[in-house]
Design a protein around this motif. Structure first.
Motif, mmCIF file in Angstrom:
data_model
loop_
_atom_site.group_PDB
_atom_site.id
_atom_site.type_symbol
_atom_site.label_atom_id
_atom_site.label_comp_id
_atom_site.label_asym_id
_atom_site.label_seq_id
_atom_site.Cartn_x
_atom_site.Cartn_y
_atom_site.Cartn_z
ATOM 1 N N TYR A 78 0.818 -1.209 0.000
ATOM 2 C CA TYR A 78 0.000 0.000 0.000
ATOM 3 C C TYR A 78 0.859 1.270 0.000
ATOM 4 C CZ TYR A 78 -4.419 -2.503 0.623
ATOM 5 O OH TYR A 78 -5.541 -3.283 0.440
ATOM 6 N N GLN A 79 1.989 1.230 0.667
ATOM 7 C CA GLN A 79 2.886 2.386 0.635
ATOM 8 C C GLN A 79 3.391 2.620 -0.787
ATOM 9 O OE1 GLN A 79 3.488 4.481 3.114
ATOM 10 N NE2 GLN A 79 5.020 5.746 2.074
ATOM 11 N N ALA A 80 3.769 1.536 -1.457
ATOM 12 C CA ALA A 80 4.242 1.653 -2.844
ATOM 13 C C ALA A 80 3.141 2.199 -3.739
ATOM 14 C CB ALA A 80 4.714 0.293 -3.348
ATOM 15 N N GLY A 81 1.924 1.714 -3.550
ATOM 16 C CA GLY A 81 0.803 2.205 -4.345
ATOM 17 C C GLY A 81 0.522 3.672 -4.071
ATOM 18 N N MET A 82 0.548 4.056 -2.810
ATOM 19 C CA MET A 82 0.290 5.437 -2.437
ATOM 20 C C MET A 82 1.310 6.372 -3.076
ATOM 21 S SD MET A 82 0.211 7.133 1.395
ATOM 22 C CE MET A 82 1.995 7.406 1.426
ATOM 23 N N GLU A 83 2.574 5.976 -3.040
ATOM 24 C CA GLU A 83 3.626 6.820 -3.591
ATOM 25 C C GLU A 83 3.566 6.886 -5.116
ATOM 26 O OE1 GLU A 83 7.294 5.352 -2.049
ATOM 27 O OE2 GLU A 83 6.867 5.984 0.015
ATOM 28 N N SER A 84 2.940 5.885 -5.748
ATOM 29 C CA SER A 84 2.907 5.830 -7.211
ATOM 30 C C SER A 84 1.737 6.589 -7.816
ATOM 31 C CB SER A 84 2.837 4.364 -7.676
ATOM 32 O OG SER A 84 3.986 3.655 -7.266
ATOM 33 N N SER A 85 0.769 6.970 -7.001
ATOM 34 C CA SER A 85 -0.432 7.623 -7.531
ATOM 35 C C SER A 85 -0.535 9.060 -7.048
ATOM 36 C CB SER A 85 -1.685 6.849 -7.095
ATOM 37 O OG SER A 85 -2.855 7.551 -7.498
ATOM 38 N N ASP A 86 -0.956 9.934 -7.956
ATOM 39 C CA ASP A 86 -1.185 11.328 -7.589
ATOM 40 C C ASP A 86 -2.666 11.609 -7.342
ATOM 41 O OD1 ASP A 86 -2.187 11.190 -10.154
ATOM 42 O OD2 ASP A 86 -1.177 13.001 -10.887
ATOM 43 N N ALA A 87 -3.485 10.555 -7.259
ATOM 44 C CA ALA A 87 -4.918 10.740 -7.024
ATOM 45 C C ALA A 87 -5.164 11.268 -5.614
ATOM 46 C CB ALA A 87 -5.666 9.423 -7.216
ATOM 47 N N LYS A 88 -6.056 12.214 -5.495
ATOM 48 C CA LYS A 88 -6.440 12.698 -4.163
ATOM 49 C C LYS A 88 -7.175 11.602 -3.407
ATOM 50 C CE LYS A 88 -9.313 16.084 -1.692
ATOM 51 N NZ LYS A 88 -8.333 16.360 -0.639
ATOM 52 N N TYR A 89 -8.074 10.900 -4.118
ATOM 53 C CA TYR A 89 -8.897 9.881 -3.469
ATOM 54 C C TYR A 89 -8.329 8.503 -3.799
ATOM 55 C CZ TYR A 89 -11.952 13.927 -3.323
ATOM 56 O OH TYR A 89 -12.457 15.195 -3.122
ATOM 57 N N LYS A 90 -7.896 7.805 -2.762
ATOM 58 C CA LYS A 90 -7.311 6.478 -2.954
ATOM 59 C C LYS A 90 -8.179 5.442 -2.254
ATOM 60 C CE LYS A 90 -2.535 8.128 -3.435
ATOM 61 N NZ LYS A 90 -2.772 9.571 -3.261
ATOM 62 N N ILE A 91 -8.393 4.315 -2.939
ATOM 63 C CA ILE A 91 -9.187 3.214 -2.397
ATOM 64 C C ILE A 91 -8.280 1.995 -2.297
ATOM 65 C CG2 ILE A 91 -11.217 1.751 -2.703
ATOM 66 C CD1 ILE A 91 -12.451 3.979 -4.407
ATOM 67 N N TYR A 92 -7.908 1.627 -1.091
ATOM 68 C CA TYR A 92 -7.079 0.453 -0.844
ATOM 69 C C TYR A 92 -8.022 -0.726 -0.656
ATOM 70 C CZ TYR A 92 -3.663 4.137 0.065
ATOM 71 O OH TYR A 92 -2.853 5.249 -0.043
ATOM 72 N N ILE A 93 -8.003 -1.650 -1.598
ATOM 73 C CA ILE A 93 -9.046 -2.673 -1.638
ATOM 74 C C ILE A 93 -8.442 -4.044 -1.898
ATOM 75 C CG2 ILE A 93 -9.471 -2.128 -4.092
ATOM 76 C CD1 ILE A 93 -12.447 -2.825 -3.584
ATOM 77 N N HIS A 94 -8.955 -5.037 -1.188
ATOM 78 C CA HIS A 94 -8.507 -6.409 -1.397
ATOM 79 C C HIS A 94 -8.914 -6.901 -2.786
ATOM 80 C CE1 HIS A 94 -8.263 -7.569 3.173
ATOM 81 N NE2 HIS A 94 -7.557 -6.488 2.871
ATOM 82 N N GLN A 95 -8.139 -7.843 -3.292
ATOM 83 C CA GLN A 95 -8.392 -8.385 -4.626
ATOM 84 C C GLN A 95 -9.664 -9.223 -4.702
ATOM 85 O OE1 GLN A 95 -5.020 -10.930 -5.438
ATOM 86 N NE2 GLN A 95 -5.601 -12.431 -3.873
ATOM 87 N N ASP A 96 -10.291 -9.482 -3.543
ATOM 88 C CA ASP A 96 -11.474 -10.351 -3.505
ATOM 89 C C ASP A 96 -12.711 -9.606 -3.006
ATOM 90 O OD1 ASP A 96 -10.738 -10.010 -0.878
ATOM 91 O OD2 ASP A 96 -10.227 -12.112 -0.515
#
Length: 232
Positions: free
Chosen positions: A56-74
């Motif tokens: 999630y840290q890697a994803g957060m740093e890779s996106s410039d979106a204001k709104y982020k949705i951290y969601i399980h693959q299932d």
């Protein structure tokens, strides 16, 4: 993150994925959601994460979106207006830092959120069979919480995930809620009557749970005790 420019018209789904077929099935439901006017949506996949906080840290740093949705693959999103509701609540309440669909109004000092005063709703097969879990909820307004289940976590501000503490797959969600609370933001469950999401996880793997639990207690119990004392 200091100095980072955010796109206030962008929503990003972030997932740690080790089962592409399962992810792609759930992605269909995310792609079918109504998008708030003037906004765009992207999906970001993290493969080979060594822990949830790492991914999630890697994803957060890779996106410039204001709104982020951290969601399980299932996780399948049932309500077509999900994104519209999320953005509306965030824009109406700048004090909301992190939102979920199910969690707890109180958090026991052992860090186990589901032993607290549960709020929200979810369709889940944690017991082995798919069932609806309907707790205290409000279909018009968010319900304030202290802890949220990590099946889906939504943010409008970036707060670093505690990669320095949680190195497996547990307590990343409750930890992140407390990190937002420590910064003065509020934690809440989205408005809902019936479950907004369906979780196809089944029984959760508990490997490493006790180790991560002890880390949580050491790091956060003093803050929680102080917070509860101030409210009493």
């Amino acid at each position: 993150m200091a100095g980072k420019l955010f796109d206030e018209n962008k929503i990003c789904f972030i997932s740690c994925v080790n089962n592409d077929n399962q992810y792609n099935e759930c992605l269909e439901s995310w792609n079918a959601l109504r998008v708030p006017e003037g906004m765009k949506v992207e999906s970001l996949v993290i493969h080979d994460a060594v822990s949830m906080t790492d991914g999630y840290q890697a994803g957060m740093e890779s996106s410039d979106a204001k709104y982020k949705i951290y969601i399980h693959q299932d996780v399948w999103i049932n309500n077509k207006n999900f994104l519209i509701t999320m953005v509306r609540e965030f824009q109406k309440h700048p004090e909301y830092g992190i939102l979920g669909v199910v969690g707890s109004r109180s958090l026991p000092l052992n860090g186990v959120w589901w032993e607290g005063e549960k709020i929200g709703a979810i369709r889940d097969r944690v017991s082995g069979e798919m069932s609806e879990y309907l707790y205290e909820r409000n279909d018009r307004e968010c319900t304030e919480a202290i802890a949220l289940d990590g099946l889906i976590l939504m943010t409008q501000y970036d707060v670093d995930w505690r990669t320095d503490i949680f190195t497996k797959w547990h307590f990343y969600d409750v930890s992140q809620c407390v990190e937002f609370l420590k910064r003065g933001y509020k934690v809440a469950v989205l408005p809902q009557n019936m479950p907004l999401c369906t979780h196809f996880a089944g029984m959760n793997a508990m490997k490493g749970y006790d180790t991560e639990s002890q880390k949580f207690l050491k790091e956060y119990v003093p803050f929680l005790e102080e917070m509860y004392a101030a409210k009493s």
